[in-house]
Scaffold this motif. Sequence first.
Motif, PDB file in Angstrom:
ATOM      1  N   LEU A   9      31.958  43.692  40.086  1.00 41.16           N
ATOM      2  CA  LEU A   9      32.390  43.240  38.750  1.00 41.16           C
ATOM      3  C   LEU A   9      33.487  44.169  38.223  1.00 41.16           C
ATOM      4  CD1 LEU A   9      32.027  41.347  36.302  1.00 41.16           C
ATOM      5  CD2 LEU A   9      30.226  42.879  35.482  1.00 41.16           C
ATOM      6  N   SER A  10      33.265  45.446  38.419  1.00 40.35           N
ATOM      7  CA  SER A  10      34.249  46.429  37.985  1.00 40.35           C
ATOM      8  C   SER A  10      35.588  46.222  38.713  1.00 40.35           C
ATOM      9  CB  SER A  10      33.697  47.843  38.264  1.00 40.35           C
ATOM     10  OG  SER A  10      34.671  48.795  37.985  1.00 40.35           O
ATOM     11  N   ALA A  11      35.491  45.973  40.018  1.00 38.03           N
ATOM     12  CA  ALA A  11      36.717  45.735  40.805  1.00 38.03           C
ATOM     13  C   ALA A  11      37.420  44.471  40.321  1.00 38.03           C
ATOM     14  CB  ALA A  11      36.362  45.626  42.285  1.00 38.03           C
ATOM     15  N   ALA A  12      36.624  43.448  39.949  1.00 40.29           N
ATOM     16  CA  ALA A  12      37.217  42.189  39.472  1.00 40.29           C
ATOM     17  C   ALA A  12      38.011  42.429  38.189  1.00 40.29           C
ATOM     18  CB  ALA A  12      36.126  41.144  39.225  1.00 40.29           C
ATOM     19  N   VAL A  13      37.454  43.255  37.309  1.00 37.15           N
ATOM     20  CA  VAL A  13      38.138  43.555  36.044  1.00 37.15           C
ATOM     21  C   VAL A  13      39.417  44.364  36.309  1.00 37.15           C
ATOM     22  CG1 VAL A  13      37.949  44.868  33.883  1.00 37.15           C
ATOM     23  CG2 VAL A  13      36.052  43.417  34.638  1.00 37.15           C
ATOM     24  N   HIS A  14      39.299  45.330  37.187  1.00 36.96           N
ATOM     25  CA  HIS A  14      40.446  46.212  37.428  1.00 36.96           C
ATOM     26  C   HIS A  14      41.541  45.570  38.287  1.00 36.96           C
ATOM     27  CE1 HIS A  14      37.508  49.290  36.045  1.00 36.96           C
ATOM     28  NE2 HIS A  14      38.601  49.669  35.402  1.00 36.96           N
ATOM     29  N   ASN A  15      41.135  44.716  39.194  1.00 36.74           N
ATOM     30  CA  ASN A  15      42.122  44.118  40.110  1.00 36.74           C
ATOM     31  C   ASN A  15      42.546  42.716  39.683  1.00 36.74           C
ATOM     32  OD1 ASN A  15      41.746  46.429  41.620  1.00 36.74           O
ATOM     33  ND2 ASN A  15      40.205  45.486  42.943  1.00 36.74           N
ATOM     34  N   ARG A  16      42.267  42.383  38.433  1.00 39.46           N
ATOM     35  CA  ARG A  16      42.589  41.041  37.927  1.00 39.46           C
ATOM     36  C   ARG A  16      44.072  40.723  38.143  1.00 39.46           C
ATOM     37  NH1 ARG A  16      42.204  39.440  31.495  1.00 39.46           N
ATOM     38  NH2 ARG A  16      42.878  37.287  31.733  1.00 39.46           N
ATOM     39  N   ARG A  17      44.322  39.524  38.686  1.00 37.33           N
ATOM     40  CA  ARG A  17      45.704  39.096  38.876  1.00 37.33           C
ATOM     41  C   ARG A  17      46.127  38.207  37.713  1.00 37.33           C
ATOM     42  NH1 ARG A  17      45.048  37.029  45.086  1.00 37.33           N
ATOM     43  NH2 ARG A  17      44.471  39.035  45.982  1.00 37.33           N
ATOM     44  N   LEU A  26      36.169  37.479  40.387  1.00 37.75           N
ATOM     45  CA  LEU A  26      34.857  37.953  40.829  1.00 37.75           C
ATOM     46  C   LEU A  26      34.539  37.447  42.237  1.00 37.75           C
ATOM     47  CD1 LEU A  26      32.512  39.655  39.650  1.00 37.75           C
ATOM     48  CD2 LEU A  26      31.371  37.518  39.100  1.00 37.75           C
ATOM     49  N   GLY A  27      34.851  36.186  42.478  1.00 36.25           N
ATOM     50  CA  GLY A  27      34.605  35.623  43.813  1.00 36.25           C
ATOM     51  C   GLY A  27      35.336  36.415  44.883  1.00 36.25           C
ATOM     52  N   ARG A  28      36.584  36.769  44.599  1.00 31.33           N
ATOM     53  CA  ARG A  28      37.388  37.532  45.568  1.00 31.33           C
ATOM     54  C   ARG A  28      36.730  38.876  45.868  1.00 31.33           C
ATOM     55  NH1 ARG A  28      42.099  36.614  43.252  1.00 31.33           N
ATOM     56  NH2 ARG A  28      41.960  38.393  41.870  1.00 31.33           N
ATOM     57  N   GLU A  29      36.283  39.561  44.829  1.00 30.89           N
ATOM     58  CA  GLU A  29      35.691  40.893  45.037  1.00 30.89           C
ATOM     59  C   GLU A  29      34.321  40.798  45.716  1.00 30.89           C
ATOM     60  OE1 GLU A  29      37.393  43.515  44.790  1.00 30.89           O
ATOM     61  OE2 GLU A  29      39.091  42.652  43.705  1.00 30.89           O
ATOM     62  N   PHE A  30      33.562  39.762  45.384  1.00 31.96           N
ATOM     63  CA  PHE A  30      32.265  39.577  46.036  1.00 31.96           C
ATOM     64  C   PHE A  30      32.433  39.291  47.525  1.00 31.96           C
ATOM     65  CE2 PHE A  30      28.324  39.387  43.429  1.00 31.96           C
ATOM     66  CZ  PHE A  30      28.856  40.014  42.313  1.00 31.96           C
ATOM     67  N   ARG A  31      33.413  38.477  47.857  1.00 33.18           N
ATOM     68  CA  ARG A  31      33.647  38.180  49.279  1.00 33.18           C
ATOM     69  C   ARG A  31      34.121  39.430  50.007  1.00 33.18           C
ATOM     70  NH1 ARG A  31      35.209  33.353  46.941  1.00 33.18           N
ATOM     71  NH2 ARG A  31      37.351  34.029  46.646  1.00 33.18           N
ATOM     72  N   TRP A  59      36.270  38.279  29.970  1.00 31.58           N
ATOM     73  CA  TRP A  59      36.783  39.578  30.430  1.00 31.58           C
ATOM     74  C   TRP A  59      36.252  40.709  29.543  1.00 31.58           C
ATOM     75  CZ3 TRP A  59      38.759  39.602  35.081  1.00 31.58           C
ATOM     76  CH2 TRP A  59      39.336  38.430  35.573  1.00 31.58           C
ATOM     77  N   ASP A  60      36.257  40.471  28.236  1.00 32.86           N
ATOM     78  CA  ASP A  60      35.721  41.493  27.331  1.00 32.86           C
ATOM     79  C   ASP A  60      34.221  41.673  27.548  1.00 32.86           C
ATOM     80  OD1 ASP A  60      38.158  42.033  26.241  1.00 32.86           O
ATOM     81  OD2 ASP A  60      37.954  40.609  24.586  1.00 32.86           O
ATOM     82  N   SER A  61      33.538  40.578  27.844  1.00 34.85           N
ATOM     83  CA  SER A  61      32.103  40.677  28.126  1.00 34.85           C
ATOM     84  C   SER A  61      31.843  41.511  29.370  1.00 34.85           C
ATOM     85  CB  SER A  61      31.494  39.290  28.322  1.00 34.85           C
ATOM     86  OG  SER A  61      31.448  38.621  27.113  1.00 34.85           O
ATOM     87  N   ALA A  62      32.636  41.251  30.392  1.00 35.11           N
ATOM     88  CA  ALA A  62      32.466  42.021  31.638  1.00 35.11           C
ATOM     89  C   ALA A  62      32.685  43.513  31.361  1.00 35.11           C
ATOM     90  CB  ALA A  62      33.450  41.527  32.690  1.00 35.11           C
ATOM     91  N   LYS A  63      33.728  43.820  30.590  1.00 36.37           N
ATOM     92  CA  LYS A  63      34.006  45.231  30.266  1.00 36.37           C
ATOM     93  C   LYS A  63      32.852  45.828  29.470  1.00 36.37           C
ATOM     94  CE  LYS A  63      38.986  44.518  30.146  1.00 36.37           C
ATOM     95  NZ  LYS A  63      40.082  44.119  29.285  1.00 36.37           N
ATOM     96  N   ALA A  64      32.322  45.052  28.511  1.00 39.03           N
ATOM     97  CA  ALA A  64      31.207  45.547  27.694  1.00 39.03           C
ATOM     98  C   ALA A  64      29.964  45.789  28.540  1.00 39.03           C
ATOM     99  CB  ALA A  64      30.914  44.546  26.579  1.00 39.03           C
ATOM    100  N   ILE A  65      29.691  44.879  29.455  1.00 35.48           N
ATOM    101  CA  ILE A  65      28.514  45.045  30.344  1.00 35.48           C
ATOM    102  C   ILE A  65      28.679  46.296  31.185  1.00 35.48           C
ATOM    103  CG2 ILE A  65      27.368  44.056  32.383  1.00 35.48           C
ATOM    104  CD1 ILE A  65      27.947  41.268  31.102  1.00 35.48           C
ATOM    105  N   LEU A  66      29.869  46.488  31.710  1.00 38.16           N
ATOM    106  CA  LEU A  66      30.119  47.665  32.552  1.00 38.16           C
ATOM    107  C   LEU A  66      29.968  48.949  31.741  1.00 38.16           C
ATOM    108  CD1 LEU A  66      33.182  46.273  34.540  1.00 38.16           C
ATOM    109  CD2 LEU A  66      30.956  46.856  35.520  1.00 38.16           C
ATOM    110  N   LYS A  67      30.409  48.909  30.503  1.00 36.84           N
ATOM    111  CA  LYS A  67      30.315  50.073  29.626  1.00 36.84           C
ATOM    112  C   LYS A  67      28.852  50.375  29.290  1.00 36.84           C
ATOM    113  CE  LYS A  67      33.242  52.003  26.057  1.00 36.84           C
ATOM    114  NZ  LYS A  67      34.163  51.740  24.973  1.00 36.84           N
ATOM    115  N   GLU A  68      28.114  49.307  28.969  1.00 36.05           N
ATOM    116  CA  GLU A  68      26.690  49.456  28.643  1.00 36.05           C
ATOM    117  C   GLU A  68      25.931  50.127  29.771  1.00 36.05           C
ATOM    118  OE1 GLU A  68      25.005  45.615  27.946  1.00 36.05           O
ATOM    119  OE2 GLU A  68      26.161  45.318  26.109  1.00 36.05           O
ATOM    120  N   LYS A  69      26.306  49.804  30.984  1.00 35.09           N
ATOM    121  CA  LYS A  69      25.534  50.260  32.134  1.00 35.09           C
ATOM    122  C   LYS A  69      26.014  51.581  32.695  1.00 35.09           C
ATOM    123  CE  LYS A  69      24.162  45.596  33.222  1.00 35.09           C
ATOM    124  NZ  LYS A  69      22.782  45.392  33.571  1.00 35.09           N
TER     125      LYS A  69
END
Lengths: 70, 191
Positions: A9-17, A26-31, A59-69
């Motif tokens: 998830l973190s990679a998906a946020v950071h490597n967003r195209r 997310l699919g790309r990073e999971f694969r 995207w903001d939700s993903a960042k918030a989840i990553l921050k929470e954890k």
Amino acid sequence: MRPECRQALSAAVHNRRRDDDMEQALGREFRKAGLIYHDYLETMDEVRTHMRKNKMDCWDSAKAILKEKE
Amino acid sequence: MRVFVVDNGGQWTHREWRVLKYLQVETKIVPNTTPFDQLGQVDALVLSGGAPDVASEAGRMGNNGEYIDKADFPILGICAGMHFMANHFGGSTGPAIRAEFSKTRLYVDEADGLFAGLPKEFDVWESHNDEVKNVPERFEVLAHSNTCKVEAMRSIKRPLYALQFHPEVENTDFGMDIFRNFLKQVEEWQK
């Protein structure tokens, strides 16, 4: 969320195209990480649930989840 | 134009192939385990129906997720292909109020795109146990029936279309026209 899913998830946020949907990123990073589709669905579901609850975009939700954890 | 049919194990996958062939499209059936990069140059995909309960057996749908994520071209999901698309984008599927293997009256809600030039209602052939319960965000419903509230949907943002009924079987009125309209969407997308 399992650590490997969190990492993807973190990679998906950071490597967003440009023009990426969350699903695409997310699919790309999971694969890339060799994770299974069920993991993808669970992670995406967590992001969407957070998004609806907090009225954010995904995207903001993903960042918030990553921050929470952190 | 090249449109491949992704085989999700449906009973009428070959009919989808045959309709495309009849419409003079270059086509072939590919297993759903084919990596996206091995599909080569395609203009569109049809995700066939299949036996899996997509909500709990998404793994049996092979690389459908990869196709949807990576495709920069139109995709048409039929039956299980539709269910997969719904789950993939955060919608939900589940057992239909009434499992169907019969003709049903279809009511078109959005007459452009897939249903351009077709009557507002006509008969279609159904074969399904599950149905879309919640439409994903950024998707809109295109048609419904008395027994199923989501007979057709499309993405608002991307050229992704999905049908619950089976346009590839002869018992569906205007099935060939629906495929023809999908191919028109593919042409439009390429412009």
